[in-house]
Design a protein around this motif. Structure first.
Motif, PDB file in Angstrom:
ATOM      1  N   GLN A 121       0.745  -1.269  -0.159  1.00 33.35           N
ATOM      2  CA  GLN A 121      -0.197   0.040   0.117  1.00 33.35           C
ATOM      3  C   GLN A 121       0.885   1.354  -0.079  1.00 33.35           C
ATOM      4  O   GLN A 121       0.596   2.303  -0.508  1.00 33.35           O
ATOM      5  N   ASP A 122       1.876   1.332   0.533  1.00 30.22           N
ATOM      6  CA  ASP A 122       2.747   2.445   0.757  1.00 30.22           C
ATOM      7  C   ASP A 122       3.490   2.629  -0.463  1.00 30.22           C
ATOM      8  O   ASP A 122       3.370   3.749  -1.130  1.00 30.22           O
ATOM      9  N   ALA A 123       3.870   1.586  -1.176  1.00 31.75           N
ATOM     10  CA  ALA A 123       4.474   1.820  -2.544  1.00 31.75           C
ATOM     11  C   ALA A 123       3.486   2.131  -3.617  1.00 31.75           C
ATOM     12  O   ALA A 123       3.770   3.084  -4.327  1.00 31.75           O
ATOM     13  N   LEU A 124       2.252   1.667  -3.531  1.00 33.30           N
ATOM     14  CA  LEU A 124       1.220   2.024  -4.542  1.00 33.30           C
ATOM     15  C   LEU A 124       0.803   3.435  -4.225  1.00 33.30           C
ATOM     16  O   LEU A 124       0.532   4.277  -5.135  1.00 33.30           O
ATOM     17  N   ARG A 125       0.748   3.837  -2.795  1.00 27.75           N
ATOM     18  CA  ARG A 125       0.431   5.615  -2.554  1.00 27.75           C
ATOM     19  C   ARG A 125       1.533   6.295  -3.086  1.00 27.75           C
ATOM     20  O   ARG A 125       1.358   7.239  -3.715  1.00 27.75           O
ATOM     21  N   GLN A 126       2.754   5.906  -3.064  1.00 30.21           N
ATOM     22  CA  GLN A 126       3.826   6.689  -3.601  1.00 30.21           C
ATOM     23  C   GLN A 126       3.729   6.748  -5.085  1.00 30.21           C
ATOM     24  O   GLN A 126       4.149   7.980  -5.640  1.00 30.21           O
ATOM     25  N   THR A 128       1.170   6.648  -6.797  1.00 26.73           N
ATOM     26  CA  THR A 128       0.057   7.148  -7.453  1.00 26.73           C
ATOM     27  C   THR A 128       0.175   8.803  -7.228  1.00 26.73           C
ATOM     28  O   THR A 128      -0.123   9.503  -7.864  1.00 26.73           O
ATOM     29  N   LEU A 129       0.975   8.954  -6.129  1.00 32.15           N
ATOM     30  CA  LEU A 129       1.185  10.380  -5.748  1.00 32.15           C
ATOM     31  C   LEU A 129       2.175  10.785  -6.792  1.00 32.15           C
ATOM     32  O   LEU A 129       1.951  12.106  -7.427  1.00 32.15           O
ATOM     33  N   GLU A 134       2.991  14.480 -11.217  1.00 26.56           N
ATOM     34  CA  GLU A 134       3.626  14.600 -12.694  1.00 26.56           C
ATOM     35  C   GLU A 134       2.336  15.088 -13.625  1.00 26.56           C
ATOM     36  O   GLU A 134       2.804  15.710 -14.577  1.00 26.56           O
ATOM     37  N   HIS A 135       1.257  14.600 -13.569  1.00 30.34           N
ATOM     38  CA  HIS A 135       0.035  15.061 -14.331  1.00 30.34           C
ATOM     39  C   HIS A 135      -0.217  16.582 -13.967  1.00 30.34           C
ATOM     40  O   HIS A 135      -0.460  17.361 -14.791  1.00 30.34           O
ATOM     41  N   GLU A 136       0.095  16.813 -12.747  1.00 29.62           N
ATOM     42  CA  GLU A 136      -0.126  18.181 -12.485  1.00 29.62           C
ATOM     43  C   GLU A 136       0.708  19.287 -13.161  1.00 29.62           C
ATOM     44  O   GLU A 136       0.381  20.356 -13.447  1.00 29.62           O
ATOM     45  N   ARG A 137       2.165  18.688 -12.958  1.00 28.10           N
ATOM     46  CA  ARG A 137       3.307  19.558 -13.658  1.00 28.10           C
ATOM     47  C   ARG A 137       2.892  19.642 -14.895  1.00 28.10           C
ATOM     48  O   ARG A 137       3.214  20.904 -15.561  1.00 28.10           O
TER      49      ARG A 137
END
Length: 265
Positions: A121-126, A128-129, A134-137
């Motif tokens: 879950q931690d890796a998936l959250r990282q 996803t973030l 990147e999308h926002e940038r």
């Protein structure tokens, strides 16, 4: 006498269940603990108790696996409720019609599997973030740079301020400007017209007669189109030499030299 199930209570058998059933995450399993209660029909009663117990345990194992493999480890509570609804009441398994069974099973995660699930879950959250950032940038970059053609030109110029010699407007117009979604903006149109006029002027060369004929032809076209208010400051204001006669525009659009009387030679 029957109590909430088939047959009298003394004809039922019970078995302790300890099993590991898969989750939706490969390598991580639910631990299943509980009690299996079963009762064999006549066809199984003729066999021994071990056969009935094995049949009941296999049927429960298939039922449990079919439910838990659809859920991630963090959905433990949902998997538990689904299993309870499916197994807590008397039922006859599809592949074992000679058997009644029910079970009370508790699902849990071992400490090791819980840690693995948390790491996932931690890796998936990282990830996803990172993707969201990147999308926002990219979105902010698009809004700042490609919102208008002028903004795109300023960005391109700013990138080459330290080396203006490498500034290639040809590459910009071919590769970068189309990304702005407005390749037909006013400045781009003006540049194309200017390039056309430069080409014409180069073809005319230094011949004053050619210049005079071209100027007269353009003015005649503007007059025939009714565009007398068109700006003509770029045209030479000087009259052509006497040796260079004016031209007229025929219906076919071809210029022809004329005499002073207006008769074509």
């Amino acid at each position: 006498m029957t109590i909430d199930g088939p047959g009298p209570w003394w004809s039922r058998r019970r078995s302790r269940i300890r099993a590991q059933w898969p989750t939706r995450l490969p390598g991580i399993r639910f631990c299943a603990r509980g009690t299996l209660t079963y009762r064999a029909h006549t066809s199984l009663k003729t066999g021994n108790t071990a056969t009935a117990r094995a049949t009941a345990r296999l049927a429960l194992d298939e039922l449990g696996r079919g439910i838990t493999e659809r859920y991630l480890p963090e959905h433990l509570t949902t998997a538990q409720e689904r299993l309870t609804l499916a197994a807590a009441r008397w039922h006859t398994p599809k592949d074992a019609p000679s058997l009644w069974l029910k079970a009370r099973i508790t699902l849990m995660l071992s400490e090791q599997d819980a840690n693995r699930a948390q790491q996932y879950q931690d890796a998936l959250r990282q990830v996803t973030l990172q993707l969201a950032q990147e999308h926002e940038r990219r979105e902010r970059f698009r809004q700042a740079v490609f919102e208008t053609p002028d903004a795109t030109r300023i960005w391109w110029l700013d990138r080459h301020l330290n080396d203006l010699g490498s500034l290639d407007w040809g590459v910009f117009k071919e590769k970068i400007l189309p990304l702005a979604g407005a390749t037909d903006d006013i400045q781009a149109k003006a540049e194309r017209i200017a390039q056309t006029l430069v080409y014409i002027w180069e073809k005319l060369g230094d011949n004053p007669g050619q210049h005079a004929r071209f100027t007269t032809t353009v003015r005649a076209v503007l007059d025939q189109m009714g565009w007398n208010d068109a700006p003509t400051a770029w045209l030479s204001p000087d009259k052509p030499p006497a040796a260079d006669l004016p031209v007229s525009i025929s219906d076919e659009g071809e210029p022809h030299p004329v005499t002073e009387a207006g008769t074509a030679r």
